[in-house]
Design a protein around this motif. Structure first.
Motif: not given
Lengths: 77, 161
Positions: A21-22, A31-32, A27-29, A17-18, A24-25
């Protein structure tokens, strides 16, 4: 941090699960961070080099989103 | 187009919107669950809200699962104080592996005949995954997944839409 102090989830379900989540994080990071760099006037080749990918890849992934967001993009060299 | 086709299309479209909001390129099972919870007037919506799981509560549970999973490896999302990225209006998320499995399980739950599918089968398809983001989020929220599965099966046996 020494290797023996790194947190290692004891349960495989937590470790897997980590990973999810990593990803996903990350990907978001990405983009930002790409948006922040382009707003600050970075070029596509510089962002690509910083990410370790080709400029075509970074342009394909982010250009439409940033244009839609009204970010002024530097022309590709 | 049949009523169930309309329902599935609506859930997939709403799931894509949920995925887009997440910045995700794929529609995953948890996006389907959010979409199912947001669609009023159906048995799954009644079952979820009856268990205290409205869309807002599920979203909160998913956020907690995200933070909990990152914390297991010593990472906090708040460690990266970048502003939220602009959404991508052109991104068209495609069904991911977990959403595909949920749809397969829904079809299996109704005996493999698509014409027999009802909205609660879709909920069952999402809930019966024992591994992954959805069961972890529900467990962290203190939801009784087994009881919810049982109530969903009762609802189906009772012929609810």
């Amino acid at each position: 941090m020494p290797a023996e102090e790194l947190p290692v989830p004891p349960d495989p379900a937590d470790a897997l699960a980590a990973v999810v989540a990593l990803r996903r994080l990350a990907e978001r990071l990405e983009d930002a961070a790409v948006e922040q760099a382009m707003r600050a006037g970075w070029s596509w080749p510089d962002v690509a080099e910083a990410l370790g990918v080709t400029r075509q890849a970074v342009h394909k992934k982010h250009a439409k989103r940033l244009i839609a967001a009204g970010v002024t993009l530097r022309r590709r060299r | 187009m049949s009523a169930i086709d309309h329902y599935i299309n609506t859930i997939m479209e709403q799931g894509a919107a949920e995925a887009g909001e997440d910045g995700s390129a794929a529609i995953e099972a948890h996006h389907l669950l959010l979409a199912i919870a947001a669609h009023e007037g159906t048995a799954p919506h009644r079952l979820l809200t009856g268990a205290g799981l409205g869309r807002r509560e599920i979203r909160d549970a998913l956020d907690r699962e995200f933070e909990h999973s990152l914390a297991a490896v010593g990472v906090s999302p708040s460690s990266f104080p970048l502003p939220a990225p602009a959404p991508d209006p052109g991104r068209r998320p495609k069904p991911g592996a977990s959403a595909g499995l949920a749809l397969e399980r829904a079809l299996t739950a109704c005996g493999g005949k698509k014409r027999d599918l009802r909205p609660a089968h879709l909920l069952l398809g999402v809930l019966t995954a024992g591994i992954g983001t959805v069961p972890r989020a529900l467990a962290l929220a203190g939801a009784d997944r087994a009881a919810l599965i049982a109530r969903t099966q009762e609802s189906l046996a009772g012929g609810d839409w």
